[in-house]
Design an enzyme around this catalytic site. Structure first.
Site, PDB file in Angstrom:
ATOM      1  N   SER A  72      -9.124  -0.648  -4.209  1.00  0.00           N
ATOM      2  CA  SER A  72      -9.161  -0.206  -2.825  1.00  0.00           C
ATOM      3  C   SER A  72     -10.616   0.005  -2.407  1.00  0.00           C
ATOM      4  O   SER A  72     -11.413  -0.919  -2.451  1.00  0.00           O
ATOM      5  CB  SER A  72      -8.314   1.052  -2.659  1.00  0.00           C
ATOM      6  OG  SER A  72      -7.747   1.093  -1.368  1.00  0.00           O
ATOM      7  N   LYS A 119       0.865  -1.186   0.000  1.00  0.00           N
ATOM      8  CA  LYS A 119       0.000   0.000   0.000  1.00  0.00           C
ATOM      9  C   LYS A 119       0.897   1.230   0.000  1.00  0.00           C
ATOM     10  O   LYS A 119       1.142   1.876   1.021  1.00  0.00           O
ATOM     11  CB  LYS A 119      -0.912  -0.011   1.225  1.00  0.00           C
ATOM     12  CG  LYS A 119      -2.106   0.920   1.085  1.00  0.00           C
ATOM     13  CD  LYS A 119      -3.067   0.433   0.025  1.00  0.00           C
ATOM     14  CE  LYS A 119      -4.295   1.308  -0.077  1.00  0.00           C
ATOM     15  NZ  LYS A 119      -5.220   0.872  -1.120  1.00  0.00           N
TER      16      LYS A 119
END
Length: 583
Positions: free
Chosen positions: A370, A168
């Protein structure tokens, strides 16, 4: 006294515009440029000014769908001039062009100084004409990220970050001076897959060997229009004026007449038909578009990524679709990198509830990653283009602190508190050990909840989801292989599946109802919603100014303002770490 004359004038103009009939034979001229936004707002631009910008992706897809079965359309001319968009949108548009050609319509590409993306689209057409005097620039694909940690540190600004997990990498521009190995790996894998598609498709359509095309990109790169023809990348060279005259002469057998109206623009063509599709049954399918960053409220920005789509807009769309008894099924079209974690979770909850009442099918556009992927979990079936960007199951949070800047400028600060942690989240100092531990753990809870949601929706174990998560980004092709999506396909594939699940006769064409429905300027004025008017004007002006001042700069610099303008401990975000744009 003011509104009634304006409304009357608008009605007259609308009736006059709508009453204009199209010729019995014509060439449909479709402009292609820019970022190809998923859906253009119905009231875009400023009031009393013409709308700016190119057609949206949905405009283009439905326009080509109409043209395929319209006997009046002799040919389709794609006027391609600087497309800069995601690989998936190029791929879906190519397939729409191929369907148009398969219907018997000739599709011609006219390119103005084309680059790689223009060439990728042009290759899908029957013939490619390059503008005389122009150049073709094929220099391959490039990924570029700017890192702000060092220059920010020089002015006394820094960030503390919580990252779940290593892949991430959205925090990296703020806390690192260069990419992590995980970020490099992700970008390299994405570029490899897109480049393989680029080389394979263009070389096959232009009857070149893959090695020949790679050699052109690596060794020739910039070529004149005649050179592009000689190398097999185009079929002809002409000025725009001469090309249009020759095309009209060839198709009609007559000398070109400027008054003939033989070329019909896509905007006029759209206004002349039932949009987005002509229905022959009363049954409906609701097409709900979730486009842009996910935010909690209108006007809020998700890390400077733009105003985005808020929870209230999604709620109104769902309520409208559920209340309409003629709506038999819903398609959720997603083109979002994610955004606010809480807003994403709230949207999923609403969509899950709606899917119990009516079948819901998900269609991924350029990116559904996401928080965008979280919303997709509501679908009974998830469709993704092979080059859709999805996954990125992870969260991060950034907490700014400006103690260095305060010291540099000599800013004094007096603070009186009640409670040990009342000043813990101030931007004027970093989090201490205990406060930072809680900051990281809070982000971890959001991540674990995200993994749990995916596990339940995709019928996987949490351990299996975690092995696919950690912020990893997947193309639609790879996501299908690992079970994050169900099928490969685009918008029309999802609409067909929704029609089947909704029990609508497969031989009939249901009406497509598009959500969210945006109010026009006149509607806002009549309702006296001056707050919405002001917000829309501000957004339109800001978009124009930023677009002109920073046309090639991404959203990260704009993110600094919302991060530094409040006294908070940082938002927990579930957002794609990067944009993949083909130019």
């Amino acid at each position: 006294m003011v509104l009634l004359p304006l409304a009357g004038l608008a009605l007259i103009l609308w009736l006059n515009h709508g009453g204009r009939s199209l010729p019995d034979r014509f060439v449909l001229s479709v402009p292609l440029s820019g970022s190809l936004d998923e859906r253009a707002p119905s009231a875009s631009g400023l009031p009393f000014s013409s709308a700016e910008g190119p057609l949206s992706l949905q405009d283009l897809l439905f326009t080509l769908h109409h043209a395929s079965s319209d006997p009046r359309v002799d040919a389709v001319l794609l006027d391609i001039d600087g497309v800069r968009t995601t690989p998936s949108k190029i791929s879906e548009l190519r397939r729409a062009i191929e369907r148009t050609r398969a219907s018997g319509k000739r599709v011609i590409a006219f390119l103005h100084s084309p680059e790689d993306s223009d060439c990728m689209l042009g290759a899908a057409c029957d013939s490619v004409i390059v503008e005389e005097g122009g150049f073709m620039l094929l220099d391959g694909l490039r990924a570029e990220t700017l890192y702000f940690a060092t220059p920010l540190r020089k002015i006394g600004v820094s960030f503390q970050a919580a990252q779940w997990k290593r892949y991430k990498s959205g925090i990296e521009p703020f806390v690192r001076t260069g990419p992590s190995p995980e970020a490099e790996e992700e970008v390299s894998v994405l570029l490899d897959e897109v480049y393989r598609d680029y080389i394979g498709y263009v070389s096959r359509r232009r009857h070149l060997s893959p090695d020949s095309l790679r050699s052109i990109i690596d060794n020739v790169t910039l070529m004149t229009s005649p050179e592009a023809v000689r190398l097999g990348l185009a079929d002809g060279v002409a000025s725009s004026w001469r090309f249009h005259r020759e095309l009209e002469r060839r198709l009609t057998g007559k000398e070109p007449d400027p008054e003939s109206g033989f070329f019909v623009g896509a905007d006029r063509y759209r206004d002349s038909m039932e949009w987005p599709m002509k229905a022959d049954t009363k049954d409906r399918i609701a097409l709900i578009t979730l486009s842009g960053p996910i935010v909690r409220t209108t006007g809020e920005e998700a890390l400077g990524l733009g105003s985005g789509v808020d929870v209230a807009a999604v709620r109104r769309s769902i309520e409208g679709a559920l209340k309409d008894r003629r709506v038999k099924a819903m398609v959720l079209r997603i083109d979002s990198p994610g955004g606010d974690a809480l807003a994403s979770a709230e949207m999923l909850e609403m969509l899950d509830s709606a899917a119990v009442c009516k079948p819901l099918v998900v269609s991924m556009s350029g990116v559904a990653a996401s928080g965008g992927y979280m919303a997709a979990l509501s679908g009974r079936s998830i469709y993704a283009e092979p080059l859709s960007i999805t996954g990125s199951i992870g969260v991060y949070a950034l907490k700014p602190e400006i103690s260095g800047l305060v010291q540099k400028i000599g800013l004094g600060r007096s603070i009186v508190t009640r409670g040990r942690n009342a000043d813990a989240n101030s931007i004027y100092k970093p989090l201490d050990g205990e406060a930072y531990r809680k900051f990281v753990e809070a982000s971890g809870e959001v991540y674990r909840d995200f993994v749990g949601k995916v596990a339940r929706a995709r019928k996987m174990s949490p351990g299996r989801v975690d092995s696919l998560a950690g912020g990893r980004v997947w193309t639609g092709r790879r996501a299908l292989e690992v079970g994050l999506v169900d099928r490969s396909g685009g918008l029309f594939d999802a609409l067909g599946e929704a029609q089947r699940l909704g029990g609508i006769d497969s031989t009939r064409q249901p009406e497509i109802v598009c959500y969210p429905r945006e109010k026009s300027w006149l509607e806002l004025l009549v309702r006296g919603d001056f707050s919405a008017i002001g917000s829309r004007v501000e957004s339109a002006l800001a978009g124009r100014v930023i677009g002109r001042l920073m046309p090639g700069i991404g959203p990260v610099p704009a993110a600094l303002y919302p991060l530094l303008s409040g006294d908070h401990g940082g938002e927990v975000l579930t957002v794609m770490p990067c944009d993949i744009i083909i130019r």
